[in-house]
Write an enzyme that holds these catalytic residues in place. Sequence first.
Site, PDB file in Angstrom:
ATOM      1  N   HIS A 190       0.801  -1.225   0.000  1.00  0.00           N
ATOM      2  CA  HIS A 190       0.000   0.000   0.000  1.00  0.00           C
ATOM      3  C   HIS A 190       0.826   1.264   0.000  1.00  0.00           C
ATOM      4  O   HIS A 190       0.383   2.298  -0.489  1.00  0.00           O
ATOM      5  CB  HIS A 190      -1.077  -0.063   1.074  1.00  0.00           C
ATOM      6  CG  HIS A 190      -2.144  -0.988   0.604  1.00  0.00           C
ATOM      7  ND1 HIS A 190      -3.170  -0.577  -0.201  1.00  0.00           N
ATOM      8  CD2 HIS A 190      -2.248  -2.326   0.689  1.00  0.00           C
ATOM      9  CE1 HIS A 190      -3.887  -1.620  -0.549  1.00  0.00           C
ATOM     10  NE2 HIS A 190      -3.351  -2.700  -0.013  1.00  0.00           N
ATOM     11  N   GLU A 435     -10.360 -10.787  -8.195  1.00  0.00           N
ATOM     12  CA  GLU A 435      -9.073 -10.777  -7.493  1.00  0.00           C
ATOM     13  C   GLU A 435      -8.704 -12.163  -6.989  1.00  0.00           C
ATOM     14  O   GLU A 435      -7.626 -12.361  -6.457  1.00  0.00           O
ATOM     15  CB  GLU A 435      -9.132  -9.878  -6.260  1.00  0.00           C
ATOM     16  CG  GLU A 435      -9.632  -8.506  -6.504  1.00  0.00           C
ATOM     17  CD  GLU A 435      -9.513  -7.628  -5.280  1.00  0.00           C
ATOM     18  OE1 GLU A 435      -8.471  -6.974  -5.136  1.00  0.00           O
ATOM     19  OE2 GLU A 435     -10.449  -7.588  -4.461  1.00  0.00           O
ATOM     20  N   ASP A 459      -3.970  -8.333  -6.232  1.00  0.00           N
ATOM     21  CA  ASP A 459      -4.362  -9.511  -5.462  1.00  0.00           C
ATOM     22  C   ASP A 459      -4.474 -10.744  -6.342  1.00  0.00           C
ATOM     23  O   ASP A 459      -4.126 -11.840  -5.918  1.00  0.00           O
ATOM     24  CB  ASP A 459      -5.702  -9.264  -4.750  1.00  0.00           C
ATOM     25  CG  ASP A 459      -5.490  -8.518  -3.444  1.00  0.00           C
ATOM     26  OD1 ASP A 459      -4.572  -8.892  -2.704  1.00  0.00           O
ATOM     27  OD2 ASP A 459      -6.227  -7.552  -3.190  1.00  0.00           O
ATOM     28  N   CYS A 506      -7.915  -2.752 -12.725  1.00  0.00           N
ATOM     29  CA  CYS A 506      -7.615  -1.603 -11.871  1.00  0.00           C
ATOM     30  C   CYS A 506      -6.397  -1.851 -10.983  1.00  0.00           C
ATOM     31  O   CYS A 506      -6.055  -1.020 -10.157  1.00  0.00           O
ATOM     32  CB  CYS A 506      -8.836  -1.200 -11.044  1.00  0.00           C
ATOM     33  SG  CYS A 506      -9.399  -2.506  -9.956  1.00  0.00           S
TER      34      CYS A 506
HETATM   35  C1  PEP Z   1      -5.892  -5.127  -6.556  1.00  0.00           C
HETATM   36  O1  PEP Z   1      -5.856  -6.042  -5.728  1.00  0.00           O
HETATM   37  O2  PEP Z   1      -5.354  -5.177  -7.687  1.00  0.00           O
HETATM   38  C2  PEP Z   1      -6.570  -3.863  -6.213  1.00  0.00           C
HETATM   39  C3  PEP Z   1      -6.779  -2.947  -7.120  1.00  0.00           C
HETATM   40  O3  PEP Z   1      -6.949  -3.702  -4.910  1.00  0.00           O
HETATM   41  P1  PEP Z   1      -5.939  -3.353  -3.709  1.00  0.00           P
HETATM   42  O4  PEP Z   1      -4.589  -3.096  -4.311  1.00  0.00           O
HETATM   43  O5  PEP Z   1      -6.518  -2.174  -3.020  1.00  0.00           O
HETATM   44  O6  PEP Z   1      -5.985  -4.587  -2.896  1.00  0.00           O
HETATM   45 MG    MG Z   2      -7.140  -5.985  -3.992  1.00  0.00          MG
END
Ligand code: PEP
Ligand code: MG
Length: 575
Positions: A190, A435, A459, A506
Amino acid sequence: MKVLTGLTASPGIASGKVYLFTAPALAYDPTQRGSPAEEEKRLEEAYAAAFGELENIKNTLSKSLGEEFGHIFRAQMTMLEDDDFKQEIADRLKENTLCAEAAVEAAYSTYGELFAEMAEDSYNIQRLADLNDICKRILRNLLGVEEVSLSSLPPGSIVVAEELFPSDTAMMDRENIRGFVTEKGGLTSHVAILAKSLSLPAVVGTPGILNELTKDDTLALDVRDFEQALVYINPDSKKREEFAALERAYYKRREELMVMKDLEPVTLDGKKITLSANIGSVEDLINAQSYGAKGVGLFRTEFLFLRSATLPNEEEQYKVYAEAVKKLNGGMLIIRTLDIGGDKEVKALVLPKEENPFLGLRGIRLCLKHEDLFLTQLRALLRAAVHGDIRIMFPMVSAVAELRQAKALIDRAAADLKSRGIPHRPDPPLGVMVETPAAVFLADELTREGSFVSMGTNDLTQYLLSVDRGNEEISAYYRTFSPAILRAIGMTARAARKNGKWAGVCGELASNPLAIPVLIGLGVDELSVTAQFLPQIIAQIRSLNYSHCRELAEKAAAMATQEEVKVFLKKETYT
Ligand code: PEP
Ligand code: MG
């Protein structure tokens, strides 16, 4: 001058002064104590200093993020002024001949037990977390240890830490930070996502850097390459000059690309791609719009929750979602419901520790368990949806039943609003994040029952390849270009198309220039990317041929290894 290498979490170039973000040791010798009067005096001084620190944070936050974030700390200030709590500490001091530090810890455990007994409800447990924070603050002041916090940084800081969690960075002083370096953490951790949203360079997976640094050192970060980042420790004057020139050239090129920002993302042979931005707040949206964003493909709402020491209520959430959708002037706003668990801890919601948090109570699972929390968010979303094109997306879905349960809760939220005569849209489009491997195999059913899918490749890579996305030790196994990933993306896109629905990506892969032609070729209709890359991606899409992308994708997905895929894509993309 020493040079270390790390992984590129967010590209850019920056130099600045080291800010070491490490937890201070709060050790003391319990036999060292003065008279009760002396210990009491030390305590009074520590209370006053702690109070002053809290007031400072409150004022800084009110200025940088708004009043509502400032008063989060007022609750802690009130607790610190609580006479009963101080009396408990004073009693310990007298009765048990303890030193002030030990008296604070003893009072904390008594109060802690009391809170824990009362606090079956997750909303109350946050008081325990507050109390823990306060006691640590008092202890630190008693020991004369300086506070290490990201909420107030010296100008031009490069934050260096073992690891950074969303809860550390939520209160960060965004004005004075120039970049991040962490020892741990993978490419899609993150801190990487946060750094990208702030358009700041970030390097993760740099083991041992903390041992190399003192607080007076300077760093230069060269994070231009998507594969490898360079960290120069105390660059000499020649390197500094060279670096300043590089920095200028890099940002000049970025500036030049800004002319692309309002052009349509369409290939040479006419294939239109929907290009949207990933955001975590209204501030991010404003930033994204400055790079030309017309829509949002992923609003990570958990950041609203991570920032706050209390859970945002329906009204507070409604205001944020409504403000965002109004700013988009009819543009699409995909709001992802709360995705906590895994590495995203919400301070205001103390949850039981799990052995395998990434396989635990995450995303939609947590929301389905804590219905009140979920319904509050759903009501806020339905209310905001009257102001524009809001679409709701559920994270971490691994079964069609979860989508159905979520839909049933939307109906409940709508019925509740209706019975109270509150304006809302009862039926916004609903989508699912793909995911988990299960969601790939169920993409047909999910797109029959939902309006769209968006692939969270961060993910999806983690779960498909069974490799922890945050662990730099195994980053070589985190093969984002594995043919297994490409085939999963192709399968999902085909299933969506069969049902007349669209499929997006995304995850971070959507922002990678090497991946964009192959994603388009695999049938992805929408890319939701880091805002700062929008102009560059528009330029790239406008130089592509869709028919060529399809051939390229078919070949790449049929290959045996990631290495072959990368060599092939580099040759096809950059020559
Ligand atoms: C992902 O898992 O690609 C995603 C966009 O969600 P996050 O990175 O917030 O887990
Ligand atoms: Mg994710």
